[in-house]
Design an enzyme around this catalytic site. Sequence first.
Site, PDB file in Angstrom:
ATOM      1  N   GLU A 260       7.870  -1.198  -5.859  1.00 21.78           N
ATOM      2  CA  GLU A 260       7.453  -1.961  -4.674  1.00 21.78           C
ATOM      3  C   GLU A 260       7.111  -3.398  -5.043  1.00 21.78           C
ATOM      4  O   GLU A 260       6.494  -3.615  -6.085  1.00 21.78           O
ATOM      5  CB  GLU A 260       6.227  -1.288  -4.041  1.00 21.78           C
ATOM      6  CG  GLU A 260       6.559   0.070  -3.491  1.00 21.78           C
ATOM      7  CD  GLU A 260       5.341   0.781  -2.901  1.00 21.78           C
ATOM      8  OE1 GLU A 260       4.296   0.140  -2.683  1.00 21.78           O
ATOM      9  OE2 GLU A 260       5.470   1.993  -2.666  1.00 21.78           O
ATOM     10  N   HIS A 278       5.254   0.792   2.955  1.00 21.67           N
ATOM     11  CA  HIS A 278       3.988   1.399   2.482  1.00 21.67           C
ATOM     12  C   HIS A 278       2.852   1.231   3.502  1.00 21.67           C
ATOM     13  O   HIS A 278       1.874   0.521   3.263  1.00 21.67           O
ATOM     14  CB  HIS A 278       3.588   0.826   1.118  1.00 21.67           C
ATOM     15  CG  HIS A 278       2.707   1.764   0.342  1.00 21.67           C
ATOM     16  ND1 HIS A 278       2.711   1.852  -1.034  1.00 21.67           N
ATOM     17  CD2 HIS A 278       1.795   2.678   0.752  1.00 21.67           C
ATOM     18  CE1 HIS A 278       1.836   2.759  -1.434  1.00 21.67           C
ATOM     19  NE2 HIS A 278       1.267   3.278  -0.359  1.00 21.67           N
TER      20      HIS A 278
HETATM   21  C1  GLV Z   1      -2.121   4.592  -0.592  1.00 18.80           C
HETATM   22  O1  GLV Z   1      -0.988   4.682  -0.945  1.00 18.80           O
HETATM   23  C2  GLV Z   1      -3.220   5.269  -1.194  1.00 18.80           C
HETATM   24  O2  GLV Z   1      -3.061   5.878  -2.272  1.00 18.80           O
HETATM   25  O3  GLV Z   1      -4.298   5.225  -0.617  1.00 18.80           O
END
Ligand code: GLV
Length: 311
Positions: A260, A278
Amino acid sequence: MNVLVTRKLPSSVLAKLHAIGSVDLYAGNAAIAPSELRARLVDTDALVCLLTDTIDRAAIDAAPKLKIIANIAVGYDNVDVAYARSRGIVVTNTPDVLTESVADFTWALILAITRRLSEGERVVRRGAWEGWGLGFMLGTELQGKQLGLVGFGRIGRAVAARASAFRMRVAYAARGTTQLPDAQPLSLDQLLNTSDVVSLHVPLTPETRHLIDKKALTRMKRSAYLINTSRGPIVDEAALAWALREHLLAGAALDVYEHEPAIHPDLLALENVLLVPHLGSATTETRTAMADLAVQNVIEVLGGRPAITPV
Ligand code: GLV
């Protein structure tokens, strides 16, 4: 006490840190560079960081006074927890407060990919829609199908709890011997072989990295969908792009990626994959609660009390 915060937090949450010490807020829009992080850690007692910050040995070694690493995420694969522990530093995460929003979002992806929402929107926006047709852009129904959950922790179970609303039966593959009524425990291979929607809810560890590789993908039904709201590296993206191109599965919906914010170029070229940036826990309520929990952990530990959510 000095607290380093690597990204802007809601002001109500930040105010709680200002009340207990001096706050060094990195105000950049992107993740703090590792060298800048190390430089700012020298005099830091507590670190509030994000999953985009790599807190490795070098970072920890740069912080001789550090007492707590409060990660604003439920996943903590970005932190070298074993090394932090060996240095007597507490590591905390933000479980529970994001469970429901991530479960909702997982269902948003399941519905969107099986009913071809993003593909349909692309058709509309490029002016290619020629009108209603009986056989136009048909998706797949959920009722009577099997939802296969890989990992059955807090988020996996919250996803399972919503399945009956869509009349799906639930199977899961997980470590341990958890037995739950209305959910069938299966081996990973059995789950991949028999599920119509496979959704990933495991943490990223050396054991789960590329858990969904070429071999796993070829076990899935050609009519099945893969959903990933956990961590990108659980899926071998190149293998997934290959499997989607070969129509070895019907589609995939991804919220997380191996590198990412880069996305494998082969995925970008495919219609049968839904790609979002995400966003699993991204509601105002949940992100505020996550930041607040991280800050509460700092307040407890700097106050000499046990952390609320140590990992
Ligand atoms: C997000 O991806 C988290 O791990 O809170």
